[in-house]
Every structure is written in structure tokens, then in C-alpha cells.
Motif scaffolding. Structure first.
Motif, PDB file in Angstrom:
ATOM      1  N   PRO A 168      11.095  57.625  57.868  1.00 63.74           N
ATOM      2  CA  PRO A 168      12.394  57.837  57.229  1.00 63.74           C
ATOM      3  C   PRO A 168      13.536  57.099  57.945  1.00 63.74           C
ATOM      4  O   PRO A 168      13.341  56.556  59.028  1.00 63.74           O
ATOM      5  CB  PRO A 168      12.591  59.354  57.333  1.00 63.74           C
ATOM      6  CG  PRO A 168      11.251  59.918  57.603  1.00 63.74           C
ATOM      7  CD  PRO A 168      10.503  58.869  58.353  1.00 63.74           C
ATOM      8  N   THR A 219      15.131  57.216  62.218  1.00 58.26           N
ATOM      9  CA  THR A 219      14.321  58.065  63.115  1.00 58.26           C
ATOM     10  C   THR A 219      14.113  57.428  64.486  1.00 58.26           C
ATOM     11  O   THR A 219      13.736  58.118  65.442  1.00 58.26           O
ATOM     12  CB  THR A 219      12.926  58.347  62.508  1.00 58.26           C
ATOM     13  OG1 THR A 219      12.309  57.091  62.214  1.00 58.26           O
ATOM     14  CG2 THR A 219      13.028  59.185  61.251  1.00 58.26           C
ATOM     15  N   THR A 243      13.052  51.066  65.062  1.00 62.80           N
ATOM     16  CA  THR A 243      13.326  49.783  65.707  1.00 62.80           C
ATOM     17  C   THR A 243      13.381  49.952  67.230  1.00 62.80           C
ATOM     18  O   THR A 243      12.815  49.144  67.979  1.00 62.80           O
ATOM     19  CB  THR A 243      14.641  49.199  65.159  1.00 62.80           C
ATOM     20  OG1 THR A 243      14.584  49.254  63.724  1.00 62.80           O
ATOM     21  CG2 THR A 243      14.836  47.766  65.594  1.00 62.80           C
ATOM     22  N   THR A 244      14.031  51.015  67.667  1.00 64.69           N
ATOM     23  CA  THR A 244      14.102  51.281  69.114  1.00 64.69           C
ATOM     24  C   THR A 244      12.705  51.490  69.688  1.00 64.69           C
ATOM     25  O   THR A 244      12.364  50.973  70.760  1.00 64.69           O
ATOM     26  CB  THR A 244      14.940  52.558  69.375  1.00 64.69           C
ATOM     27  OG1 THR A 244      16.159  52.455  68.657  1.00 64.69           O
ATOM     28  CG2 THR A 244      15.219  52.765  70.841  1.00 64.69           C
ATOM     29  N   ASP A 281      12.920  44.664  58.154  1.00 62.25           N
ATOM     30  CA  ASP A 281      13.924  45.478  57.467  1.00 62.25           C
ATOM     31  C   ASP A 281      14.974  44.510  56.954  1.00 62.25           C
ATOM     32  O   ASP A 281      15.905  44.133  57.665  1.00 62.25           O
ATOM     33  CB  ASP A 281      14.549  46.510  58.414  1.00 62.25           C
ATOM     34  CG  ASP A 281      15.606  47.370  57.702  1.00 62.25           C
ATOM     35  OD1 ASP A 281      15.904  47.069  56.521  1.00 62.25           O
ATOM     36  OD2 ASP A 281      16.109  48.329  58.314  1.00 62.25           O
ATOM     37  N   GLN A 289      20.058  43.809  64.593  1.00 64.55           N
ATOM     38  CA  GLN A 289      19.647  44.844  65.548  1.00 64.55           C
ATOM     39  C   GLN A 289      18.261  44.510  66.133  1.00 64.55           C
ATOM     40  O   GLN A 289      18.047  44.603  67.344  1.00 64.55           O
ATOM     41  CB  GLN A 289      19.611  46.198  64.823  1.00 64.55           C
ATOM     42  CG  GLN A 289      19.471  47.374  65.754  1.00 64.55           C
ATOM     43  CD  GLN A 289      19.146  48.669  64.994  1.00 64.55           C
ATOM     44  OE1 GLN A 289      18.961  48.661  63.772  1.00 64.55           O
ATOM     45  NE2 GLN A 289      19.087  49.753  65.727  1.00 64.55           N
ATOM     46  N   GLY A 307      14.008  51.985  56.846  1.00 62.71           N
ATOM     47  CA  GLY A 307      13.780  53.417  56.700  1.00 62.71           C
ATOM     48  C   GLY A 307      13.677  53.768  55.229  1.00 62.71           C
ATOM     49  O   GLY A 307      14.339  53.161  54.395  1.00 62.71           O
ATOM     50  N   THR A 327      10.302  61.071  68.056  1.00 61.66           N
ATOM     51  CA  THR A 327      11.442  60.624  68.864  1.00 61.66           C
ATOM     52  C   THR A 327      12.446  61.754  69.097  1.00 61.66           C
ATOM     53  O   THR A 327      12.341  62.828  68.508  1.00 61.66           O
ATOM     54  CB  THR A 327      12.174  59.488  68.145  1.00 61.66           C
ATOM     55  OG1 THR A 327      12.642  59.986  66.887  1.00 61.66           O
ATOM     56  CG2 THR A 327      11.273  58.295  67.933  1.00 61.66           C
ATOM     57  N   GLY A 343       9.370  60.068  72.124  1.00 62.06           N
ATOM     58  CA  GLY A 343      10.557  59.323  72.544  1.00 62.06           C
ATOM     59  C   GLY A 343      11.502  60.298  73.212  1.00 62.06           C
ATOM     60  O   GLY A 343      11.831  61.339  72.644  1.00 62.06           O
ATOM     61  N   THR A 344      11.919  59.963  74.426  1.00 61.85           N
ATOM     62  CA  THR A 344      12.735  60.919  75.166  1.00 61.85           C
ATOM     63  C   THR A 344      14.082  60.333  75.580  1.00 61.85           C
ATOM     64  O   THR A 344      14.688  60.778  76.543  1.00 61.85           O
ATOM     65  CB  THR A 344      11.984  61.394  76.430  1.00 61.85           C
ATOM     66  OG1 THR A 344      11.645  60.225  77.197  1.00 61.85           O
ATOM     67  CG2 THR A 344      10.713  62.142  76.094  1.00 61.85           C
ATOM     68  N   GLU A 363      17.165  56.779  74.722  1.00 60.91           N
ATOM     69  CA  GLU A 363      17.435  55.518  74.036  1.00 60.91           C
ATOM     70  C   GLU A 363      16.938  54.298  74.808  1.00 60.91           C
ATOM     71  O   GLU A 363      16.818  53.224  74.255  1.00 60.91           O
ATOM     72  CB  GLU A 363      18.937  55.394  73.778  1.00 60.91           C
ATOM     73  CG  GLU A 363      19.428  56.496  72.844  1.00 60.91           C
ATOM     74  CD  GLU A 363      20.887  56.319  72.459  1.00 60.91           C
ATOM     75  OE1 GLU A 363      21.173  55.474  71.594  1.00 60.91           O
ATOM     76  OE2 GLU A 363      21.728  57.026  73.042  1.00 60.91           O
TER      77      GLU A 363
END
Ligand SMILES: Nc1nc2c(ncn2[C@@H]2O[C@H](COP(=O)(O)OP(=O)(O)OP(=O)(O)O)[C@@H](O)[C@H]2O)c(=O)[nH]1
Ligand SMILES: [Mg+2]
Length: 334
Positions: A145, A148, A151-152, A174, A183, A229, A284, A310-311, A313
Motif C-alpha cells: 500500500p 508503507t 522505497t526506503t 513507480d 526519491q 503504492g 516497517t 523496519g525500525t 528511517e
């Protein structure tokens, strides 16, 4: 991380044993239950005690509320509570250590539920095996979605591969959301890997196709494919994704979901998997306001392995999933 659930379970266990310590705290008192007088008396004279049915029911009911409030789904909570009740009923507790032995029972039952899902796939092993058998480039598709962390997370995976000496290329597929291409480019530049891009509105599958061709031409063993997303209810975007799967033929498809989405997350995963095969999940934002319980439901309900949490950024904020990590994060330590 998982703080809320840990606090609640801790309170439930504490409440069971040390009523007097928390009497002044009203909120915690809600979770409080007592050992019956008979069990207490037995505890004074006997080395071990067995809990009676109403003590177990009381404790289980309080724990059930805590789990539900912490985003464990109803179905999983019920299954878990039944398992725990059986376990508690069969256990003889050492009179001196009832509290820690109860935590051990809860821990054992939670681990049992978590181990019902397939064992977590070691993504780096999967990639390394493909590379060593010459089956390259390995194509990894990220979907899920909006917002979320796809990309990171792709950046995090690229960073970890780079640390292992494995080069990758981004496919900026994207082509839909404003600034998404920039990005992806920004992440690629920071990490120091190439990115293949096109124009906004271009066919995302053709960008992936170009990225795969680039990887082949330049001997780059891994292609990481970003996607826009999309909600599981948007038919057009879902069929666009199916086209991507047909064209790019990913070796591994990762669903990136937000642990803060609560119970909605299970539905999202189940809906997405009706349309395409999902090989693994990354959850994440566990550092944000996540209650953590949905990790337990995912393991129990979808059967799809969670790969990482994911914890944060930064690129290194990626923790491998283990049932023990989840359980240690939510249970009191003593
Ligand atoms: N706190 C925290 N923030 C995260 C984590 N992962 C990603 N983010 C942040 O979440 C926001 C969205 O991340 P993106 O990677 O752009 O998410 P996306 O899924 O690619 O978003 P779309 O492409 O718009 O669908 C960014 O501000 C990220 O820094 C995480 O594990 N913890
Ligand atoms: Mg994105």
C-alpha cells in the motif's frame, strides 16, 4: 517497540502475583486478579501448586483483552488463549517462582503460535545461492500500500547487500506518484548504486525490463524493483502489478506493510496474495507507534514468512525476524 503490549502483559502477570504493589495505580488495577485463598495457603506449605480453573480463566481473560488491544487478531488471540489455558492447567508451579514460571508458559505458547508459520527465509542466503549457481540477475519486487516504506526498505536491502559486496541496481518503476522517481534516484545516489528510470506515466513494467537488461549488460547480480503504492481494492493498479509480474518475472516478491496499520494489515496481505504470489513480508515502522501484535497474527493467519522489521528511517534500521525477537520484545524480562 512493542512497548504497549509488553507493559500490558507485564501488568497482567504482575497483577496476578503482586496485587499490593500496584493497588494505587488504577489503570493497572483493571488487569489485576488474585490467587485464591486455597492456592495461597497451599503455596505456603507445598513446594508446588497447580492453578485452579477460575484462576486460569481470570488470568487468561485479562491477557486476552491485552492482546486484542495490542492488535493481535481475534482468531489468533482465541487460539493462543486456548493453548495457554491448557498449558497452565497442566503446569505445576513452584510456589516461590509462580510469576517467572507463568511468563515462561506465556512465552512457550507464543513461540508455539509463531512457529506455525513457515520459517523465515534468509533473503541474503536466497540471493547468494542464486548468484553462486549463476542464476542472475536476481529480481526482487517490492509492493504494498501507499507510504508503507517500500522505497526506503529497498534502500535498506541495497545497503545490506552492498556491505556483503553484492552490487544492485534500482528500477524506478513507480512512474505514478509525483517525485517518486527523484526519491528513488536520491536513495540510489546516497547508497552509490545505479538507477534505471523513465518518465512519469511510463509503463512500470518496461522500466523493470530496462533495469534487468542493464543488469545483464553490466554484470550486476541483483535488480531491486520499486513500485507505486496501491490499495488492494484498486483493480487497475492491481492488474498493472500483475503485468509487472508477467514481464519482470521476479524471483522474490516482498510485501512491505506498516506495523502501525493494526488488524487491517492482515486483510491487505490476504487481498494482495489473491492476485500475486507473495514470498515474504517486511513490517516497517516498528519504532513508531506500533503495538506489535499483528506480527503474531500474520505468522498465525497468512503463513507467509516475515523477513525483517523496519525500525527507523536510516538504511541500517532493518532487523531480521525471529519468533524469539517478537516474544522477547513483548514479554516482561523477569
Ligand atoms: N519511523 C520509520 N519510518 C519509516 C520506516 N520505513 C520507512 N519510513 C518512512 O516512511 C515514509 C514513507 O517511506 P517510503 O519509503 O517513501 O514509502 P513508500 O511505500 O515507498 O511510499 P509510496 O511510494 O508513496 O507508496 C518516509 O518518510 C520514510 O522515511 C521505518 O521503519 N520507521
Ligand atoms: Mg515509494
Amino acid at each position: 517497540m512493542f512497548d504497549e503490549l509488553r507493559k500490558k502483559i507485564s501488568n497482567t502477570v504482575k497483577g496476578f502475583i503482586k496485587k499490593e504493589e500496584i493497588e494505587e495505580k488504577k489503570e493497572e488495577q483493571k488487569l489485576d486478579i488474585n490467587l485464591s485463598a486455597t492456592t495461597k495457603i497451599k503455596g505456603v506449605f507445598l513446594k508446588s501448586v497447580q492453578l485452579n480453573e477460575s484462576e486460569i480463566d481470570d488470568f487468561a481473560e485479562n491477557l486476552k483483552v491485552s492482546l486484542l488491544e495490542s492488535d493481535v487478531s481475534y482468531k489468533t488471540t482465541d487460539e493462543f488463549i486456548e493453548l495457554l489455558k491448557r498449558r497452565l492447567g497442566e503446569t505445576k508451579f513452584e510456589s516461590k517462582n509462580i510469576r517467572s514460571e507463568m511468563v515462561a508458559s506465556v512465552r512457550g505458547s507464543l513461540l508455539e503460535v509463531l512457529r506455525r508459520s513457515k520459517p523465515g527465509v534468509a533473503l541474503s542466503e536466497f540471493i547468494k545461492n542464486k548468484i553462486s549457481s549463476g542464476d542472475v540477475p536476481v529480481k526482487i519486487l517490492f509492493l504494498g500500500p501507499n507510504g508503507t516504506g517500500k522505497t526506503t526498505t529497498m534502500g535498506k536491502i541495497a545497503t545490506s547487500l552492498k556491505k556483503d559486496g553484492i552490487q544492485s541496481v534500482f528500477s524506478a518503476s513507480d512512474t505514478f506518484r509525483a517525485a517518486a522517481i527523484e526519491q528513488t534516484e536520491h536513495h540510489a545516489n546516497k547508497i552509490g548504486i545505479p538507477v534505471i528510470k523513465s518518465k512519469y506515466g511510463a509503463d512500470p513494467a518496461s522500466v523493470a525490463f530496462d533495469a534487468i537488461a542493464y543488469a545483464k549488460a553490466h554484470g550486476i547480480p541483483v535488480v531491486l524493483i520499486d513500485t507505486a503504492g496501491r490499495q488492494e481494492t484498486n483493480r487497475n493498479l492491481i492488474s498493472e502489478m500483475q503485468k509487472m509480474v508477467r514481464v519482470a518475472k521476479p524471483d522474490f516478491t516482498i510485501f512491505v506493510g506498516e506495523s502501525t496499520s493494526g488488524n487491517a494489515l492482515i486483510n491487505q496481505i490476504q487481498e494482495f496474495s489473491k492476485h500475486m504470489k507473495i514470498d515474504g513480508i517486511i513490517l516497517t515502522k516498528l519504532d513508531a507507534d506500533a503495538k506489535g501484535g499483528n506480527a503474531i497474527s500474520i505468522a498465525n493467519t497468512t503463513g507467509i514468512p516475515i523477513l525483517f522489521f523496519g525500525t527507523g528511517e536510516s538504511y541500517d534500521a532493518l532487523v531480521p525476524y525471529t519468533p524469539e525477537f517478537v516474544v522477547d520484545s513483548i514479554l516482561p524480562n523477569n
